[in-house]
Design an enzyme around this catalytic site. Sequence first.
Site, PDB file in Angstrom:
ATOM      1  N   ASP A 108     -20.523  50.949 -18.989  1.00  0.00           N
ATOM      2  CA  ASP A 108     -18.921  51.043 -19.363  1.00  0.00           C
ATOM      3  C   ASP A 108     -18.966  50.591 -21.011  1.00  0.00           C
ATOM      4  OD1 ASP A 108     -16.376  50.715 -19.465  1.00  0.00           O
ATOM      5  OD2 ASP A 108     -16.140  49.194 -17.900  1.00  0.00           O
TER       6      ASP A 108
HETATM    7  C1  BGC Z   1     -13.155  50.251 -18.816  1.00  0.00           C
HETATM    8  C2  BGC Z   1     -13.415  51.739 -18.260  1.00  0.00           C
HETATM    9  C3  BGC Z   1     -12.898  52.571 -18.885  1.00  0.00           C
HETATM   10  C4  BGC Z   1     -13.886  52.706 -20.166  1.00  0.00           C
HETATM   11  C5  BGC Z   1     -13.341  53.976 -21.016  1.00  0.00           C
HETATM   12  C6  BGC Z   1     -13.393  50.304 -20.313  1.00  0.00           C
HETATM   13  O1  BGC Z   1     -13.156  49.339 -21.234  1.00  0.00           O
HETATM   14  O2  BGC Z   1     -13.706  49.239 -18.385  1.00  0.00           O
HETATM   15  O3  BGC Z   1     -12.748  51.440 -16.879  1.00  0.00           O
HETATM   16  O4  BGC Z   1     -13.344  53.821 -18.266  1.00  0.00           O
HETATM   17  O5  BGC Z   1     -13.087  51.456 -20.986  1.00  0.00           O
HETATM   18  O6  BGC Z   1     -12.002  53.954 -21.306  1.00  0.00           O
END
Ligand code: BGC
Length: 741
Positions: A293
């Site tokens: 993530d």
């Molecule tokens: C979130 C993810 C997301 C990623 C990209 C993160 O902050 O937890 O779910 O896919 O950002 O946008």
Amino acid sequence: MQKMIYLRLIPTLLLFLSIQFLDPIVAQNYRPSKGIEARVNALLAKMTLDEKIGQLTLYTTDWGSTGPTIREGYKNDIRSGACGNLFNCHTIGFVHDLQKVAVEETRMKIPLLFGYDVIHGYKTIFPIPLGEAASWDLEAIEKSARVAAIEATAAGLNWTFAPMVDIGRDPRWGRVMEGAGEDTWLGCRIAEARVHGFQGKKLGDTDAMLACVKHFAGYGAPIGGREYNTVDMSERYFREYYLPTYEAAVKAGAATVMTSFNDYDGVPASGNKYLIDGILRKEWDFQGFVVTDYTSTNEMVNHGVVVDEKEAGELSLNAGVDMDMQGGIYQRFLKQSLKEGKVSTKQINEAVRRVLRLKFELGLFEDPYKFCNADREKKAMLAPEHRAAARDLARKSIVLLKNEQQVLPLKKGQKIALIGPLADNKSELIGNWNGAGNANDCVSLREGFSPAQGSLVVYAKGCDLEVTDRSGFAAALKAAQNADVVVIAVGEGAMMSGEAGARAELGLPGIQEELVLELCKTGKPVVVILMNGRPLAIPKIAENATAILETWWLGTETGNAITDVLYGVHNPSGKLPMTFPRSVGQVPIFYNYKNTGRPYDSNSKWTSKYIDMPNSPQWPFGFGLSYTSFGYSEPKVALKSGGNLLTITVNVTNTGKLPGEEVAQLYVRDLVGSVTRPVKELKGFQKIMLQPGETRELKFILTEKDLSFYRRDMTFGTEPGEYEIMIGGDSETVKKVKVRL
Ligand code: BGC
């Protein structure tokens, strides 16, 4: 009137016309297609170490990032081969431009992946995932993901960061809006439907995108519901309730998996070898790639399990993480780590292979611009059949929580006072994580009313979402006094849930509740339309409102879908995918709790309970009313082959006066186990349409797997003994039958 009905039938007709979206897809783990391995190896043999690391690197563009942007100048990184994948980058002009740099200006000419959070629609926005789950309509949910993929791939994207399959038992956690609710079994079915929808018939088709199961693992259980917080629970509990949805998504063919921000059992997910290399790869045989993530590898320094970012990168790669999202750690440190022998060439090669395989799988080497067709982009966005599918699912996602005096459906010609901060709103209604959705394309509730049944709608806002200014109350009360029925739209703003949207209180923000209660005092029937991203605790509204509709955030077709339900064009059939508590103090609250040694007894102090409130929720899991009513016969059980399979039959009757859909739910309780078992667990459901007076016999089959659990010794299987089988229209109102196996 005739014309009205005709107009309202159009979405249904369009839906039938577009049925070619869905063919049955066989569930199976992603496996690289024949011939790919040789191509991957040939390419790999020519790559420098820097180019390899570039393939393991994913950066956001400066468009719509969800966290701190660590690096700028991404175009230079692409050119040098240092960045092989991008996210938050869509629309074909933009995508084409960057893909061109990758395939024309780099030595290896490897095309980029373009990822984005396409969560509940790209341009045509569907209900938030928690709302979709309330439909209990797997086909419609799959179609939602299909439409999202058709639009997203027409905008240059080839990878979605969805489905989010984290189980949510704590409504304080804002991201419950992105998941399928509290139940593991339902969550598994929805995870499968979404993976199939996004990935389509097969990867490589121009309308299929890579799915990314997230957030692995246990992200839905942060202590106190507080975002990014620690997760800790027994392995038994973890395997029983939290892991199966990820597994179901992987077994449905999901090509990629995203790690989570939290630690589990003391080890952050992005460095957790037990989770990634152990469970995901070895136990489930996952063959796609794993991405972190957003900067979650870097955050392992804050977690306090590594001294610096270099060590964080080593922990990630050694755990089995292939791609680094936004952290730039692999790019900055992996070479040095390799020199020091902290990671091996074999590991790096294997990670690169996993990424390249999927680029080949998508057909990007044959045509890097295959997702960049201007004509397709123009036609796909908000296509009439997409809006029709969105309206269909939006109607199905609405849950009728209360309906006294038969105030609903509204009658033709009634004078309506339309009130509330969300009644004339569009921007909040497309919800959190709304892709490339445009608020202007959304039909507000007020707009949904305009053509509706000739009713006279007087609008007064009353108050804003989060303020203490009561100056709008007078106009709202006046409108109510002059109306036959009050319809008031209240709830949360889109940013009050989702990521970093944890709340310590679960009531309506601001003075909205006060406004509703003031309106109730007028003596006019008050229909409350809830628009929110999580279960709320609203006992006073539950008591005083005449009718309540839970509408979540329904997306582009909100106004049409709600008025379809208000006027009975669509009979509501949604059922809650999460328990609604009476108070935040009951949280976490879920239907499949354990009995304890001192089960709840309202007359006995020394039982497992609160002294100031019953244990029961405001509305239980699986609950939802209809404009008609349903009756259930006593269920019957028959044992089949070797006692392993059970067939359960029950008759469901529409006992009311209108046609309607019912979700018949089957729950199981293992009465005595080697470890304590929940008082009930969902193991099946059927959604059926019944005409007034019609009875249908439903047959459910339970397999050995349905009755299996992690036994005392942690093996997964069944135990002989007595089981209780329950069937009903919600998790509390059930008919029971016992069976010994
Ligand atoms: C979130 C993810 C997301 C990623 C990209 C993160 O902050 O937890 O779910 O896919 O950002 O946008």
